[in-house]
Design an enzyme around this catalytic site. Structure first.
Site, PDB file in Angstrom:
ATOM      1  N   SER A 721      42.044  42.177  43.105  1.00 39.00           N
ATOM      2  CA  SER A 721      41.026  42.038  44.149  1.00 39.00           C
ATOM      3  C   SER A 721      40.200  43.307  44.312  1.00 39.00           C
ATOM      4  O   SER A 721      38.981  43.246  44.465  1.00 39.00           O
ATOM      5  CB  SER A 721      41.680  41.664  45.477  1.00 39.00           C
ATOM      6  N   SER A 848      42.637  34.061  37.445  1.00 36.30           N
ATOM      7  CA  SER A 848      42.477  35.138  38.430  1.00 36.30           C
ATOM      8  C   SER A 848      41.655  34.647  39.619  1.00 36.30           C
ATOM      9  O   SER A 848      41.930  35.011  40.765  1.00 36.30           O
ATOM     10  CB  SER A 848      41.825  36.356  37.800  1.00 36.30           C
ATOM     11  N   ASN A 851      44.054  32.563  41.740  1.00 37.03           N
ATOM     12  CA  ASN A 851      45.274  33.163  42.294  1.00 37.03           C
ATOM     13  C   ASN A 851      45.224  34.618  42.727  1.00 37.03           C
ATOM     14  O   ASN A 851      46.076  35.065  43.478  1.00 37.03           O
ATOM     15  CB  ASN A 851      46.404  33.031  41.275  1.00 37.03           C
ATOM     16  N   TYR A 852      44.270  35.370  42.216  1.00 34.47           N
ATOM     17  CA  TYR A 852      44.342  36.810  42.462  1.00 34.47           C
ATOM     18  C   TYR A 852      43.167  37.425  43.194  1.00 34.47           C
ATOM     19  O   TYR A 852      43.278  38.529  43.716  1.00 34.47           O
ATOM     20  CB  TYR A 852      44.518  37.543  41.122  1.00 34.47           C
ATOM     21  N   LEU A 853      42.041  36.758  43.168  1.00 34.68           N
ATOM     22  CA  LEU A 853      40.860  37.375  43.771  1.00 34.68           C
ATOM     23  C   LEU A 853      40.660  36.872  45.189  1.00 34.68           C
ATOM     24  O   LEU A 853      40.468  35.670  45.398  1.00 34.68           O
ATOM     25  CB  LEU A 853      39.631  37.060  42.905  1.00 34.68           C
TER      26      LEU A 853
END
Length: 893
Positions: A721, A848, A851-853
DNA sequence: TTTTAGACTTGCCGCTACCAAC
DNA sequence: GTTGGTAGCGGCAAGTCTAAAA
C-alpha cells in the site's frame, strides 16, 4: 526505509551486548526520481510533513478508518504509547535526512537500472554521518520509513527479471522517464557499498530481450515462470503447460525432509524492544492518546467522515451508477443495504440475526455411455466407474498427465470403485480417448449454441440459484460468496502435491453443517430424502456452511458471504488500518531488528534476520507444512539450500513459495545480515532449516510485542500500500486520463513485482508477439515507400508502384508528410504495446489490487486527479470497496 | 509448550462474454 | 460474420493466524 537517526540513537543508548546498530538504505528508483525532480520532491515533502509532523486533519479518523481494530486488544498501559519522540522532530530527523542523503541518486539510478536488467539490488549500508550536503529537515528523504518498498528497494524487479528474461528496463519502456539526469553528488555522499560498486554478472544475460520464446536460450526459457516446456507443448494434448517442471522443483531446492524444530522458549521481550513503541512519532491532534486507543473511536469518526465527506463529481458519478444498481436490488427487498451498521455488537460476535437458504448441489451425474478401451477393447463401466473415468479423460490435455503422482493417486482411488477383480488392472492399458473426444464434441456443441440458447440456459440457472445467492445479516441483504457445493472431481493440487489425482468425492447434504440464526428457518435440504449433517447457531463466526475437505478430512471448506458484504468489508478495512498503523511503528521496528542482527542470543538474531527479510523482500511468514502437502516454503521455513550467500554480501534466494511459485532473487544485504545467514547455515545440510530456532508463532509473538496485532503478513500489506501511495503521488504529473491510468498501472505493477505475483505466460503469447512484429515490419516497409514517394513528389515525380505492381495515387508532399507522421505514430504505439505485453506477461496485477492495496489510496487519487474510479476498479472491486468510496481526496496511506 | 482445529485471507487458473479489427 | 484478444469472474487450492486441546 532506513532506520531514522532518532530511533537509532535511542537504541544505541540501550545497547549493552550489541554493536552499534547498522543503518541501512535501499536503492531506490523512486528517490532517484524524486531527486531528479526538485518540484516533485518538494510537494511530496510537504505532504509528508503534514502526514507525520504537523497538525493536519486526521484523514484516518475522518474516514472512520479505525473502526473495530484492536477489538479488545488494547495496548496495556504499562507499554509506552507511541508518542513521538523529540528525537523524531524535524530537527532530529535532520540527522537521518543527512544519513539518507548519503545514498546518491546516481547509485539509485544505477541500482534501479541494474535491477531491471536482472542484476543485484543495492541495499546500501550507510555509515553514521555527522552532516550531509543538505540540512533541510524537510527533505523527503529524511526518513525512508514511510517510503514504498519499491521506491527503496526494487528487489522484486530482479526477481521477476530472472523469471522473465526479456523484461529489460521495463519502467522506462512503459512510459516512465527513460533516463534520470545524473546528480552531481560527490563520491563521499555515496554509500560505501555503492563506492565499492557492487555489480555482479548475475542476471545480465536476462537483460537481453527476446521477441519470442523460441529465440531464448534454454536457461532463459527455464527461468521464465518456471516452464521450459511451455511453448513446445502447444497443441499437443499430452504436453500442456504447467507452472513448473519437476526438474525446476528440484532446482528450487525443496528439501523432502520436513522440519523438526528445536524446543525453544519464546523469546523474552526485553526493555529494548519496548522502546520501539516509545519512539513512534505521532503528531496528530490526539497526540496524547496511544494509537491503539485512538483506533477505538470508530463510530464517531465514521459519522464525522460522512458529515464532512466531499465526494468529487468524478467519483460520485461512478458511485451513483453503483447505487442505482443496488437500489434496483433493494427495491425487490425489504432489507436495507448499509455499510455503516457494524455487524454484531458483543465481544467476538459477528452478527445478531442470520437468515439464508443453505447451499446448492451440483446435478447428479448423467452417464454418457462412451466406453474406454482396455488393451484396445471397449470396457463396460457402471455409472459410478464411468464418472471417475470421465474426470480423468477430460484432463488428458493437461500437464497432470505427465505427473506420475497424479496418475498413481487416480488409479488407486479408481481401483477402489472398480473393485478388486475388475478387468481393468493397470492404467497403462487404458485408453480414455473415446471419452476425451466425446467431451471435446460436447464442448464444441456448447460453443455452437446460439446466443439465444445460451441466454435461456443462463436465465434458467439464475432462476434456480437466485434463492441461494443472498443471505440476510442483521436485517441487511448480503450476497453469498460460494453457495455452490464443489462438484466431485480429481484433486488438482499445485506444484508437486502428493495428493494430486485423488478423487474428490461428491459432497452430500449429510456432509454439510449449516450455520444460521436461532430464530431463522432452517434451510430446506435441496435433495429429497436427505438432511443436513448439523445445524449450528454460532454468531461468533461468519461462515454460513461448511463441509470437510474430502482430500484433507481434517480441513474444511466454508461458505462465506461475498467480498462485497458488510462483514467482509469491515474486515478488509480493519486489515488496512492495521497496516497503516504499522507506518507509525516501522522505524522503531527496523531499528530494533537492525540492532539484533548482532545479538549473541541466536533466537533473537534469527528473529531479527527473518523480520528483515519479511520486511524487505515481502516474504510470507512460512508456516510448517505436513508431509501430505506440496513442499513449499516461506521465510521461517527456508532451507539452507534456498539461500546462498555470495560474498561480499549478496544473498541469492531460490525457493518455491505459495502455490509453488518460484521465488528467485539476488539482493545485497547488510553485512551483518550476510554474516548472520552464513552463521545460520554453518554446519547444516542443504535440506536443514535456515532458521532452526524459529517458527511463525514465535515470530508473530515477537512482532506483537512491537506493535499490537502485528503479524508477518501485515508487512506485505503495508509495503504494497505504501508503495502505491508514494508512487501515485510522485509519478502523477498531469496529462489526460489515459496517461494517469498508465501511471496507476505502473505503480500496480511495482507492487505485483514486490509481492511476486506471477501468472503463466498465455499460450498464445508468442504468436501474439510474432503477429505484432509482422505488423510493425509491414508498417516500416510502408514508411520506407512513403519516404521514397515524398522525395520523388518533391521533385515532381510520380510515386513508385506499390508492392502489388499497381500505380499509387499521386499525393502532394504535404499529404505524404502527414501520412508519414501517422505511420510513425502507429509504429510507436505498436512498439509500446509490444513492450508492455512482454513486460507484463508474467506479472499478475489483480491479486495486489484485490488483497494488498488499500482502496482508499486509489479512490482518493482518483478524486484528486479526476480519474473515473471505473477506470481502475471493475464492478466487483467497486462492490468490494464500497466502504472506501467516501474517503477524503486528501487521504494518504 | 506444542499440536491441532478452526476460521479466515490470499492467489492462480480457466472459462466465458464481450469487444475490436478485419 | 468471423476471429483474436482479454477483462472479469468464479472456482478452489493454499496460505496465515488464533485459540483450544493435549
Amino acid at each position: 526505509m532506513a532506520v531514522e537517526a532518532c530511533a537509532k540513537r535511542k537504541l544505541m543508548d540501550n545497547t549493552d551486548e550489541d554493536d552499534e546498530p547498522l543503518v541501512f538504505k535501499r536503492s531506490s528508483s523512486s528517490s532517484k526520481q524524486n531527486q531528479s525532480n526538485p518540484q516533485v520532491q518538494k510537494s511530496s515533502l510537504s505532504q509528508k510533513l503534514d502526514r507525520l509532523g504537523r497538525p493536519m486533519p486526521d484523514v484516518r479518523s475522518q474516514n472512520g478508518q479505525s473502526s473495530g481494530l484492536q477489538k479488545g486488544k488494547m495496548v496495556s498501559s504499562s507499554k509506552s504509547p507511541p508518542i513521538k519522540s523529540p528525537l523524531c522532530s524535524p530537527e532530529a530527523s535532520n540527522s537521518s535526512a543527512k544519513a539518507s542523503l548519503l545514498r546518491s541518486p546516481e547509485a539509485n539510478v544505477k541500482s534501479s537500472a541494474t535491477n531491471r536488467s536482472g542484476n543485484v539490488n543495492l541495499w546500501m549500508k550507510v555509515e553514521k554521518r555527522s552532516s550531509g550536503p543538505s540540512a533541510d529537515p524537510y527533505d523527503s528523504d529524511d526518513s525512508e520509513d514511510d517510503k514504498p518498498l519499491s521506491a527503496r528497494l526494487p528487489t522484486g524487479l530482479s526477481r521477476i527479471n530472472s523469471n522473465n528474461a526479456s523484461k529489460g528496463s521495463s519502467a522506462s519502456r512503459l512510459g516512465q522517464k527513460p533516463s534520470i539526469p545524473k546528480q552531481e553528488n560527490s563520491d563521499d555522499e555515496k554509500p560505501l557499498s555503492y563506492k565499492v560498486q557492487l555489480k555482479t554478472n548475475v542476471g545480465t544475460s536476462s537483460s537481453k530481450s527476446y521477441d519470442s520464446d523460441e529465440e531464448k536460450p534454454l536457461a532463459a526459457k527455464n527461468n521464465e515462470n518456471g516452464s521450459a516446456v511451455r511453448d513446445s507443448g502447444l497443441n499437443k494434448p499430452s504436453t500442456v503447460l504447467s507452472k513448473r517442471s519437476a526438474s525446476e522443483v528440484k532446482s528450487a531446492g525443496q528439501a523432502s525432509m520436513k522440519k523438526h524444530k528445536l524446543s525453544v522458549a519464546s523469546v523474552p521481550i526485553n526493555n529494548k524492544q519496548a522502546s520501539v513503541k516509545a519512539e513512534q512519532k505521532v503528531e496528530d491532534d490526539d497526540d496524547h492518546v496511544p494509537i491503539s486507543q485512538r483506533l477505538k473511536i470508530p463510530a464517531a469518526s465514521d459519522k464525522k467522515s460522512s458529515a464532512v465527506k466531499k465526494v468529487t463529481k468524478v467519483v460520485s458519478s461512478s458511485l451513483n451508477k453503483t447505487n442505482k444498481k443496488s437500489k434496483k436490488v433493494m427495491k425487490q427487498s425489504q432489507y436495507i443495504k448499509s455499510s455503516k451498521v457494524p455487524p454484531g455488537s458483543g465481544e467476538g460476535q459477528k452478527w445478531t440475526t442470520l437468515i439464508h437458504n443453505g447451499v446448492i448441489f451440483p446435478p447428479p451425474y448423467q452417464p454418457h455411455g462412451v466406453k474406454i478401451l482396455y488393451k484396445g477393447k471397449p470396457v463396460d463401466l457402471t455409472p459410478e466407474q464411468e464418472e471417475v473415468a470421465t474426470m480423468f479423460a477430460v484432463m488428458l490435455d493437461t500437464d497432470y498427465m505427465n505427473k506420475p503422482t497424479f496418475k498413481e493417486n487416480f488409479m488407486s482411488d479408481w481401483r477402489k470403485i472398480l473393485g478388486k477383480n475388475h478387468i481393468i488392472q493397470s492404467l497403462e492399458y487404458c485408453d480414455f480417448t473415446p471419452i476425451y473426444e466425446w467431451h471435446q464434441k460436447e464442448k464444441e456443441k456448447k460453443k455452437q449454441m446460439t446466443t439465444e440458447e445460451k441466454k435461456t440456459i443462463k436465465e434458467d440457472k439464475l432462476k434456480q440459484e437466485e434463492k441461494y445467492m443472498w443471505a440476510i445479516v442483521d436485517g441487511v441483504k448480503e450476497k453469498v460468496g460460494n453457495f455452490r457445493v464443489e462438484p466431485p472431481g480429481l484433486f488438482r493440487g499445485r506444484g508437486e502435491h502428493p495428493k494430486m489425482g485423488k478423487l474428490k468425492k461428491r459432497i452430500r447434504p449429510s456432509d454439510i453443517t449449516i450455520n444460521i440464526g436461532k430464530d431463522a428457518p432452517i434451510p430446506e435440504c435441496p435433495i429429497r430424502g436427505e438432511s443436513w449433517k448439523e445445524i449450528r447457531h454460532d454468531n461468533t463466526v461468519t461462515w454460513l456452511a461448511f463441509w470437510n475437505d474430502p482430500i484433507n478430512p481434517k480441513e474444511f471448506k466454508y461458505v462465506f458471504l461475498a467480498a462485497s458484504s458488510t462483514l467482509k468489508g469491515q474486515s478488509d478495512k480493519e486489515k488496512y488500518e492495521k497496516s497503516r498503523l504499522l507506518k507509525d511503528y516501522i522505524q522503531g521496528i527496523r531499528a530494533a531488528y537492525t540492532k539484533d542482527f548482532a545479538s549473541k542470543d541466536l533466537t533473537k538474531k534469527q528473529i531479527a534476520v527473518a523480520t528483515y527479510l519479511i520486511d524487505k523482500l515481502a516474504l510470507r511468514a512460512g508456516n510448517e507444512k505436513d508431509d501430505d502437502e506440496a513442499d513449499t516454503v516461506g521465510c521461517c521455513t527456508l532451507k539452507v539450500e534456498n539461500v546462498e550467500p555470495i560474498p561480499p554480501n549478496i544473498l541469492k534466494f531460490d525457493f518455491l513459495g505459495k502455490d509453488s511459485i518460484r521465488y528467485q532473487n539476488e539482493v545485497e544485504v547488510e553485512s551483518a545480515v550476510f554474516r548472520a545467514i552464513q552463521q545460520f547455515r554453518s554446519g547444516k545440510k542443504g535440506g536443514d532449516d535456515l532458521f532452526d530456532q524459529l517458527d511463525t508463532s514465535k515470530l508473530n509473538a515477537h512482532l506483537k510485542e512491537l506493535m499490537p496485532g502485528l503479524t508477518a503478513k501485515v508487512f506485505r500489506t503495508y509495503n504494497a500500500s505504501i508503495t502505491l501511495d508514494e508512487m501515485l503521488s510522485r509519478e502523477t504529473k498531469g496529462g489526460d486520463v489515459a496517461e494517469k491510468v498508465v501511471v496507476y498501472q505502473l505503480a500496480n505493477k511495482e507492487v505485483a513485482i514486490i509481492c511476486n505475483h506471477q501468472r503463466t505466460v498465455s499460450k498464445s503469447h508468442s504468436a501474439q508477439m510474432l503477429r505484432l512484429n509482422e505488423k510493425i515490419e509491414e508498417l516500416k516497409g510502408a514508411l520506407e515507400e512513403l519516404t521514397t514517394d515524398l522525395a520523388r513528389a518533391k521533385k515532381g515525380k510520380p510515386p513508385v508502384k506499390g508492392a502489388d505492381g499497381k500505380p499509387k495515387r499521386n499525393l502532394n508532399p504535404e499529404a505524404l508528410e502527414k501520412k508519414i507522421a501517422q505511420t510513425n505514430a502507429k509504429i510507436e504505439k505498436m512498439e509500446r504495446d509490444k513492450e508492455t505485453k512482454e513486460d507484463l506477461k508474467t506479472v499478475a496485477l489483480g491479486t495486489s489490487k484485490i488483497n494488498y492495496l488499500d482502496p482508499r489510496i486509489t479512490v482518493a487519487w482518483c478524486k484528486r486527479h479526476e480519474v473515473p474510479i471505473e477506470k481502475i476498479f471493475n464492478k466487483s472491486l467497486l462492490a468490494k470497496f464500497t466502504w472506501a468510496m467516501d474517503v477524503d481526496p486528501s487521504f494518504r496511506f
